[in-house]
Design an enzyme around this catalytic site. Structure first.
Site, PDB file in Angstrom:
ATOM      1  N   GLU A 143      -5.809  -6.966   9.573  1.00  0.00           N
ATOM      2  CA  GLU A 143      -5.401  -6.376   8.251  1.00  0.00           C
ATOM      3  C   GLU A 143      -5.256  -7.726   7.297  1.00  0.00           C
ATOM      4  OE1 GLU A 143      -2.502  -3.487   8.318  1.00  0.00           O
ATOM      5  OE2 GLU A 143      -2.586  -2.906   6.053  1.00  0.00           O
ATOM      6  N   HIS A 176      -1.001  -1.058  14.934  1.00  0.00           N
ATOM      7  CA  HIS A 176      -1.697   0.316  14.099  1.00  0.00           C
ATOM      8  C   HIS A 176      -2.891   0.255  13.867  1.00  0.00           C
ATOM      9  CE1 HIS A 176      -1.164  -1.055   9.906  1.00  0.00           C
ATOM     10  NE2 HIS A 176      -1.078  -2.403  10.359  1.00  0.00           N
ATOM     11  N   HIS A 179       0.755  -1.174   0.098  1.00  0.00           N
ATOM     12  CA  HIS A 179      -0.114   0.016   0.114  1.00  0.00           C
ATOM     13  C   HIS A 179       0.848   1.032   0.142  1.00  0.00           C
ATOM     14  CE1 HIS A 179       0.407   0.014   4.425  1.00  0.00           C
ATOM     15  NE2 HIS A 179      -0.552  -0.909   4.687  1.00  0.00           N
ATOM     16  N   TYR A 218      10.140  -0.073   8.466  1.00  0.00           N
ATOM     17  CA  TYR A 218       8.902  -0.474   8.953  1.00  0.00           C
ATOM     18  C   TYR A 218       8.209   0.383   9.984  1.00  0.00           C
ATOM     19  CZ  TYR A 218       4.999  -3.556   9.658  1.00  0.00           C
ATOM     20  OH  TYR A 218       3.818  -4.425   9.813  1.00  0.00           O
ATOM     21  N   ASP A 229       2.770  -7.241  13.827  1.00  0.00           N
ATOM     22  CA  ASP A 229       3.312  -6.317  13.007  1.00  0.00           C
ATOM     23  C   ASP A 229       4.534  -5.496  13.770  1.00  0.00           C
ATOM     24  OD1 ASP A 229       1.841  -6.297  10.516  1.00  0.00           O
ATOM     25  OD2 ASP A 229       0.624  -4.768  11.354  1.00  0.00           O
ATOM     26  N   HIS A 288      -4.501  -9.822  14.556  1.00  0.00           N
ATOM     27  CA  HIS A 288      -4.722  -8.483  13.816  1.00  0.00           C
ATOM     28  C   HIS A 288      -5.350  -9.021  12.363  1.00  0.00           C
ATOM     29  CE1 HIS A 288      -3.816  -4.610  11.700  1.00  0.00           C
ATOM     30  NE2 HIS A 288      -2.806  -5.063  11.206  1.00  0.00           N
ATOM     31  N   ASP A 347      -3.231  -8.832   5.212  1.00  0.00           N
ATOM     32  CA  ASP A 347      -2.025  -9.691   5.097  1.00  0.00           C
ATOM     33  C   ASP A 347      -1.864 -10.587   6.116  1.00  0.00           C
ATOM     34  OD1 ASP A 347      -1.606  -7.348   6.582  1.00  0.00           O
ATOM     35  OD2 ASP A 347       0.613  -7.405   6.761  1.00  0.00           O
ATOM     36  N   HIS A 355       5.928 -10.237  10.224  1.00  0.00           N
ATOM     37  CA  HIS A 355       6.828  -9.846   8.932  1.00  0.00           C
ATOM     38  C   HIS A 355       8.223  -9.935   9.259  1.00  0.00           C
ATOM     39  CE1 HIS A 355       3.365  -8.265   6.928  1.00  0.00           C
ATOM     40  NE2 HIS A 355       3.245  -7.543   8.131  1.00  0.00           N
TER      41      HIS A 355
HETATM   42 FE1  FEO Z   1      -1.050  -4.266   9.726  1.00  0.00          FE
HETATM   43 FE2  FEO Z   1       0.913  -6.695   8.823  1.00  0.00          FE
HETATM   44  O1  FEO Z   1      -0.488  -5.632   9.105  1.00  0.00           O
END
Ligand code: FEO
Length: 391
Positions: free
Chosen positions: A80, A145, A24, A192, A164, A78, A82, A225
């Site tokens: 999101e 976040h 993004h 990041y 994250d 989370h 991903d 990640h």
């Molecule tokens: Fe906030 Fe890795 O997604």
């Protein structure tokens, strides 16, 4: 790549997205990973899903360890996409599994997916769930976040599954920080933080304090990640850097960001840079024609001074400058001293739009500097004097 044991029956079953070049708007030249962990215990537990388009790879890795009918819990740290994009597929394979998440996580899952029939165990900070021999403890980290963000701590193994937090967009042929150059991984962790967590520094400080209040003794941080921080030395290094980045303290550097059409604003930027160099202040200069916005933001963590230059186009900000300002304003770095400069052909004043952004961010500013067409030596001398005064 097979499932990899990261510690005492905790297996990495994530995926590596080697071809990812942007996330993004965030440039990811080293790709990324969506890490997921399978905890083998009386109640077998999967922590986090992956992006939907990589679901089959994660499923194969899980199947190499268990039959899906044995899966007892899926922890959703989370929502999101991903990390939860393939949760519906996982739930189809393991309809008996109960989802462990927090109240905001449940709301977000229901807002994204058809969740009919899903069972939940809702947790909050300080709650724990026994898996048999291992205990999961939870720490919600709202707005670090997303409202639903949460971390899971495996008490007996001293492993923090941080989602994250402490992550890096970095795919490589290992899953451990110790097997790659530490400086490279730390730089990706810093990138990041600057591009994802910068607006939430106070929440990051709160999360670090809560981890201390809960008495979490962390020997391994396994984010969702990038690579895993293992051992006290690596864990301390990333925790200390998070504390520093979240504190808003900077290294006193200067960052210049600009674009140019016919070289006038580039000349101004060069002059601004030379004044910082002559003053002995470390300075970096980024031209938006060749840099992605996310490559630039990391320097804001070290910067005391910010100077943004714009070439006027049709009485507006140059589009790449406007785009950078929008991206930067969203990330909302704090405590900067800022100077705006730019060039124009026949109508001055556009540079005030940069000044407005500085003011909205609450930064200390001085009067902007604008030049008509190509700056001659007398104008550059005036600019030098202004920048010296600014410093
Ligand atoms: Fe906030 Fe890795 O997604």
């Amino acid at each position: 790549m097979n499932a990899v044991e990261v510690k005492n029956n905790i297996f990495w079953v994530g995926v590596k997205d080697w071809n990812l070049v942007e996330f993004h708007g965030y440039s990811t030249p080293h790709g990324s990973t969506y890490n997921s962990y399978l905890i083998m215990d009386d109640k077998i537990t999967l922590v986090d899903g992956v992006k939907e388009y990589m679901s089959s790879e994660q499923i194969a890795r899980i199947k190499s360890k268990i039959d899906f009918s044995k899966l007892h819990y899926i922890v959703v740290n989370h929502v999101e996409m991903d990390h939860s994009g393939n949760i519906p597929e996982l739930m189809k394979l393991a309809p008996q599994a109960k989802i462990i998440t927090n109240t905001a996580g449940k709301m977000a899952l229901e807002a994204h997916f058809d969740t009919a029939g899903w069972q939940y165990e809702i947790v909050k900070t300080g709650d724990s769930v026994s898996l048999g021999h291992k205990t999961l403890e939870f720490m919600t980290t709202p707005m670090l976040h997303w409202p639903d963000s949460m971390m899971t701590y495996v008490k007996e193994d001293k492993v923090l599954l941080s989602n994250d937090g402490f992550g890096q967009h970095y795919a490589c042929d290992t899953i451990f920080v110790k097997d790659v150059p530490m400086a490279l991984v730390m730089q990706e962790a810093k990138n990041y933080f600057a591009n994802i967590l910068f607006p939430y520094c106070s929440q990051a400080e709160k999360a670090l304090a809560t981890a201390g209040d809960l008495g979490l003794d962390i020997e391994m941080i396994a984010p969702s990640h990038g690579c895993i921080w293992s051992g006290k030395e690596e864990v301390s290094a990333i925790l200390n850097n998070y504390a520093l980045w979240a504190s808003g303290k900077n290294a006193g550097k200067a960052v210049i960001v600009y674009d140019s059409m016919w070289g006038a604003t580039a000349k101004l930027a060069e002059t601004v840079m030379s004044v910082f160099q002559d003053a002995g202040i470390p300075v970096v200069k980024h031209c938006l024609a060749v840099k992605n916005v996310s490559e630039i933001m990391v320097d804001f963590l070290d910067a005391k001074y910010v100077c943004i230059g714009n070439p006027t186009l049709n009485n507006q900000l140059f589009p790449r400058v406007a785009g950078f300002l929008a991206y930067m304003q969203g990330l909302a770095p704090k405590n900067k001293k800022a100077f705006a400069f730019g060039s124009y052909g026949w109508k001055a004043g556009v540079v005030k739009k940069i000044q407005n952004v500085y003011e909205e961010l609450g930064w200390e500013t001085v009067e902007p500097f604008e030049e008509k067409y190509t700056p001659k030596s007398d104008i550059l001398e005036k600019l030098e004097a202004r920048v010296k005064e600014f410093i």
